[in-house]
Design a protein around this motif. Structure first.
Motif, PDB file in Angstrom:
ATOM      1  N   VAL A 158       0.857  -1.186   0.000  1.00 22.27           N
ATOM      2  CA  VAL A 158       0.000   0.000   0.000  1.00 22.27           C
ATOM      3  C   VAL A 158       0.891   1.234   0.000  1.00 22.27           C
ATOM      4  O   VAL A 158       1.792   1.365   0.838  1.00 22.27           O
ATOM      5  N   ASN A 159       0.671   2.144  -0.931  1.00 22.88           N
ATOM      6  CA  ASN A 159       1.433   3.391  -0.992  1.00 22.88           C
ATOM      7  C   ASN A 159       0.924   4.377   0.049  1.00 22.88           C
ATOM      8  O   ASN A 159      -0.240   4.336   0.461  1.00 22.88           O
ATOM      9  N   TRP A 160       1.800   5.280   0.461  1.00 20.60           N
ATOM     10  CA  TRP A 160       1.452   6.298   1.440  1.00 20.60           C
ATOM     11  C   TRP A 160       1.124   7.606   0.736  1.00 20.60           C
ATOM     12  O   TRP A 160       1.763   7.984  -0.251  1.00 20.60           O
ATOM     13  N   ASN A 161       0.132   8.310   1.253  1.00 19.93           N
ATOM     14  CA  ASN A 161      -0.235   9.634   0.766  1.00 19.93           C
ATOM     15  C   ASN A 161       0.466  10.668   1.644  1.00 19.93           C
ATOM     16  O   ASN A 161       0.070  10.897   2.790  1.00 19.93           O
ATOM     17  N   PHE A 162       1.511  11.290   1.120  1.00 21.00           N
ATOM     18  CA  PHE A 162       2.308  12.218   1.912  1.00 21.00           C
ATOM     19  C   PHE A 162       1.529  13.464   2.333  1.00 21.00           C
ATOM     20  O   PHE A 162       1.960  14.184   3.237  1.00 21.00           O
ATOM     21  N   ASP A 163       0.402  13.722   1.700  1.00 25.29           N
ATOM     22  CA  ASP A 163      -0.402  14.877   2.093  1.00 25.29           C
ATOM     23  C   ASP A 163      -1.076  14.685   3.450  1.00 25.29           C
ATOM     24  O   ASP A 163      -1.547  15.656   4.055  1.00 25.29           O
ATOM     25  N   LEU A 164      -1.113  13.446   3.937  1.00 22.88           N
ATOM     26  CA  LEU A 164      -1.796  13.171   5.201  1.00 22.88           C
ATOM     27  C   LEU A 164      -0.991  13.607   6.416  1.00 22.88           C
ATOM     28  O   LEU A 164      -1.544  13.700   7.522  1.00 22.88           O
ATOM     29  N   TYR A 165       0.302  13.862   6.235  1.00 27.56           N
ATOM     30  CA  TYR A 165       1.143  14.241   7.377  1.00 27.56           C
ATOM     31  C   TYR A 165       2.273  15.104   6.852  1.00 27.56           C
ATOM     32  O   TYR A 165       3.035  14.688   5.997  1.00 27.56           O
ATOM     33  N   ARG A 166       2.380  16.322   7.385  1.00 26.53           N
ATOM     34  CA  ARG A 166       3.372  17.275   6.912  1.00 26.53           C
ATOM     35  C   ARG A 166       4.310  17.634   8.069  1.00 26.53           C
ATOM     36  O   ARG A 166       4.012  18.503   8.887  1.00 26.53           O
ATOM     37  N   PRO A 167       5.461  16.968   8.166  1.00 27.39           N
ATOM     38  CA  PRO A 167       6.372  17.209   9.287  1.00 27.39           C
ATOM     39  C   PRO A 167       7.128  18.525   9.172  1.00 27.39           C
ATOM     40  O   PRO A 167       7.418  19.002   8.077  1.00 27.39           O
ATOM     41  N   HIS A 168       7.457  19.083  10.341  1.00 30.60           N
ATOM     42  CA  HIS A 168       8.345  20.239  10.389  1.00 30.60           C
ATOM     43  C   HIS A 168       9.806  19.804  10.354  1.00 30.60           C
ATOM     44  O   HIS A 168      10.656  20.519   9.828  1.00 30.60           O
ATOM     45  N   ILE A 169      10.083  18.639  10.949  1.00 28.19           N
ATOM     46  CA  ILE A 169      11.439  18.095  11.033  1.00 28.19           C
ATOM     47  C   ILE A 169      11.440  16.695  10.432  1.00 28.19           C
ATOM     48  O   ILE A 169      10.592  15.865  10.771  1.00 28.19           O
ATOM     49  N   VAL A 170      12.393  16.416   9.544  1.00 30.61           N
ATOM     50  CA  VAL A 170      12.595  15.075   8.998  1.00 30.61           C
ATOM     51  C   VAL A 170      13.998  14.626   9.378  1.00 30.61           C
ATOM     52  O   VAL A 170      14.975  15.319   9.083  1.00 30.61           O
ATOM     53  N   ILE A 171      14.095  13.492  10.053  1.00 34.82           N
ATOM     54  CA  ILE A 171      15.385  12.931  10.460  1.00 34.82           C
ATOM     55  C   ILE A 171      15.652  11.698   9.614  1.00 34.82           C
ATOM     56  O   ILE A 171      14.833  10.781   9.568  1.00 34.82           O
ATOM     57  N   VAL A 172      16.796  11.681   8.935  1.00 39.14           N
ATOM     58  CA  VAL A 172      17.202  10.527   8.135  1.00 39.14           C
ATOM     59  C   VAL A 172      18.374   9.868   8.847  1.00 39.14           C
ATOM     60  O   VAL A 172      19.460  10.453   8.942  1.00 39.14           O
ATOM     61  N   ALA A 173      18.157   8.671   9.380  1.00 41.02           N
ATOM     62  CA  ALA A 173      19.175   7.957  10.164  1.00 41.02           C
ATOM     63  C   ALA A 173      19.499   6.627   9.493  1.00 41.02           C
ATOM     64  O   ALA A 173      19.254   5.553  10.037  1.00 41.02           O
ATOM     65  N   ILE A 174      20.018   6.717   8.276  1.00 36.71           N
ATOM     66  CA  ILE A 174      20.401   5.554   7.478  1.00 36.71           C
ATOM     67  C   ILE A 174      21.898   5.656   7.181  1.00 36.71           C
ATOM     68  O   ILE A 174      22.412   6.743   6.946  1.00 36.71           O
ATOM     69  N   GLY A 175      22.595   4.503   7.158  1.00 36.51           N
ATOM     70  CA  GLY A 175      24.017   4.509   6.852  1.00 36.51           C
ATOM     71  C   GLY A 175      24.814   3.611   7.767  1.00 36.51           C
ATOM     72  O   GLY A 175      26.039   3.767   7.885  1.00 36.51           O
ATOM     73  N   GLN A 176      24.149   2.678   8.434  1.00 36.64           N
ATOM     74  CA  GLN A 176      24.810   1.747   9.347  1.00 36.64           C
ATOM     75  C   GLN A 176      24.739   0.325   8.807  1.00 36.64           C
ATOM     76  O   GLN A 176      25.755  -0.355   8.679  1.00 36.64           O
ATOM     77  N   ASN A 177      23.537  -0.123   8.468  1.00 34.80           N
ATOM     78  CA  ASN A 177      23.366  -1.450   7.876  1.00 34.80           C
ATOM     79  C   ASN A 177      23.891  -1.517   6.446  1.00 34.80           C
ATOM     80  O   ASN A 177      24.047  -2.608   5.890  1.00 34.80           O
ATOM     81  N   ASP A 178      24.174  -0.358   5.872  1.00 35.11           N
ATOM     82  CA  ASP A 178      24.615  -0.269   4.482  1.00 35.11           C
ATOM     83  C   ASP A 178      25.956  -0.966   4.252  1.00 35.11           C
ATOM     84  O   ASP A 178      26.326  -1.246   3.111  1.00 35.11           O
ATOM     85  N   ALA A 179      26.676  -1.259   5.323  1.00 38.60           N
ATOM     86  CA  ALA A 179      27.979  -1.923   5.210  1.00 38.60           C
ATOM     87  C   ALA A 179      27.868  -3.422   4.952  1.00 38.60           C
ATOM     88  O   ALA A 179      28.887  -4.094   4.745  1.00 38.60           O
ATOM     89  N   ASN A 180      26.656  -3.965   4.958  1.00 43.73           N
ATOM     90  CA  ASN A 180      26.462  -5.381   4.659  1.00 43.73           C
ATOM     91  C   ASN A 180      25.879  -5.531   3.245  1.00 43.73           C
ATOM     92  O   ASN A 180      24.902  -4.852   2.910  1.00 43.73           O
ATOM     93  N   PRO A 181      26.421  -6.391   2.406  1.00 46.96           N
ATOM     94  CA  PRO A 181      27.480  -7.376   2.672  1.00 46.96           C
ATOM     95  C   PRO A 181      28.881  -6.861   2.386  1.00 46.96           C
ATOM     96  O   PRO A 181      29.850  -7.615   2.545  1.00 46.96           O
ATOM     97  N   ASP A 182      29.023  -5.599   1.985  1.00 43.11           N
ATOM     98  CA  ASP A 182      30.323  -5.079   1.569  1.00 43.11           C
ATOM     99  C   ASP A 182      30.510  -3.699   2.184  1.00 43.11           C
ATOM    100  O   ASP A 182      29.778  -2.760   1.855  1.00 43.11           O
ATOM    101  N   ASN A 183      31.490  -3.567   3.063  1.00 42.24           N
ATOM    102  CA  ASN A 183      31.744  -2.282   3.730  1.00 42.24           C
ATOM    103  C   ASN A 183      32.629  -1.405   2.834  1.00 42.24           C
ATOM    104  O   ASN A 183      33.708  -0.965   3.215  1.00 42.24           O
TER     105      ASN A 183
END
Length: 349
Positions: free
Chosen positions: A218-243
């Motif tokens: 099911v796709n999300w409708n981004f109009d349903l929630y409009r954040p003031h702050i967006v935190i992107v915390a990706i870049g840790q598991n990305d080392a698998n399978p090749d760092n």
């Protein structure tokens, strides 16, 4: 008496699948349904959809936090409280865990003759997080393992209420949508989620139902929630399978990741042009070159609404998941950084 899921005085928060208004499906951690009521008891009518781990539901009854095991499948009615003083009460049923399970909510059962009361208004401030197991609060309750690898577990220690993300939202008086999934990396084919092929954030950041075993994407409708702050915390598991970021920072794979990460952030800027976007990882142990890459992307964008944030013990805090006290440490630092951006950030949406 059953208070159906579509009752107008029930209050919901989170990225929830509303394909059936009488049977919403809660997917992401920190999602909840809340009700104020009178009477002496309350139960929840639910149906679980299990993928892995044992499933646990979290709830607060009059502010006291508890949890309950949910059956792997089938509709059931779970007693959350009984023998309460006859008066006004508040129940909040929330998603402790990520998409290791989802559950359908059919309603609350209360005493015959009970009244359903007007809820307090939601916070005006809004935060959204894109992250992995740390952002979901996975294994956060294993407090005897602070600074150590995780104990053997089957989901019982995971609790989004004690994630640094929800702690930060509470400190700021903000609502949160926590798009966090254990094992998630940015790119498909990497990380630890949905192996052996692995699904990255690039394939489900815009979804509400996304687990590969499910046919009900099911796709999300981004109009349903409009954040003031967006935190992107990706870049840790990305080392698998090749760092590769650690071993070949200028190589083709590392360059492709940086370009893909920038494209992802630019897509979020397109969706949320008024929001402040914070790029980060966590204090979970990982190679600092991933944070260097994120900083390089941030500098290259030269966008005053995009910020790179590092914790005091970034990447050097723990070899296991973040426990409650460590999440509190992170939340204090992240809250201070967000507050340093000024009160005007909360007036843009």
């Amino acid at each position: 008496m059953l208070v159906k899921a579509d009752h107008p005085l029930l209050q919901y928060s989170g990225r929830i699948d509303w394909s059936d208004r009488e049977a919403p499906v809660l997917v992401f951690p920190c999602s909840f349904v809340k009700m104020k009521f009178t009477g002496t008891s309350v139960a929840a009518a639910v149906e679980n959809h299990q993928s892995y781990f044992n499933g646990f539901l979290g709830y607060l009854i009059d502010g006291e936090q508890k949890c309950v095991r949910i059956a792997d499948s089938g509709r059931e009615t779970i007693v959350l409280a009984k023998g309460l003083a006859d008066g006004e009460h508040e129940i909040m049923l929330f998603k402790r865990m990520d998409a290791c399970h989802t559950f359908t909510f059919y309603g609350f059962e209360v005493d015959d003759g009970a009244r359903i009361l007007e809820p307090e208004a939601k916070p005006a401030r809004r935060i959204e997080v894109y992250g992995d197991s740390v952002s979901a609060g996975e294994v956060s309750e294993a407090v005897d393992y602070i600074g150590h690898p995780d104990p053997v577990h089957d989901g019982e220690f995971s609790n989004s209420y004690y994630s640094y993300t929800w702690m930060t939202a509470r400190k700021l008086g903000a609502e949160i949508h926590d798009i966090a999934q254990g094992g998630a990396a940015l790119l498909d084919g990497t990380g630890w989620f949905a192996g052996p092929d692995f699904m990255g954030m690039e394939s489900f950041y815009d979804k509400v139902r996304y687990y590969p075993e499910s046919t009900d994407t099911v796709n999300w409708n981004f109009d349903l929630y409009r954040p003031h702050i967006v935190i992107v915390a990706i870049g840790q598991n990305d080392a698998n399978p090749d760092n590769y970021m650690a071993t070949d920072y200028e190589g083709a794979k590392a360059e492709h990741w940086r370009k893909s990460y920038r494209a992802f952030i630019e897509r979020l800027r397109e969706i949320y042009p008024q929001a402040e976007i914070i790029l980060a990882t966590t204090i979970l142990e990982h190679d600092a070159k991933w944070d260097r890459a994120i900083g390089q992307v941030c500098d290259g964008m030269a966008d005053g609404h995009v910020h790179h944030f590092l914790y005091r013990r970034n990447g050097a805090g723990t070899p296991g998941h973040i426990r409650i006290s460590e999440a509190e440490e992170m939340a204090e630092e992240l809250t201070a950084f967000i507050e340093s951006l000024g009160d005007g950030i909360w007036e843009t949406c």
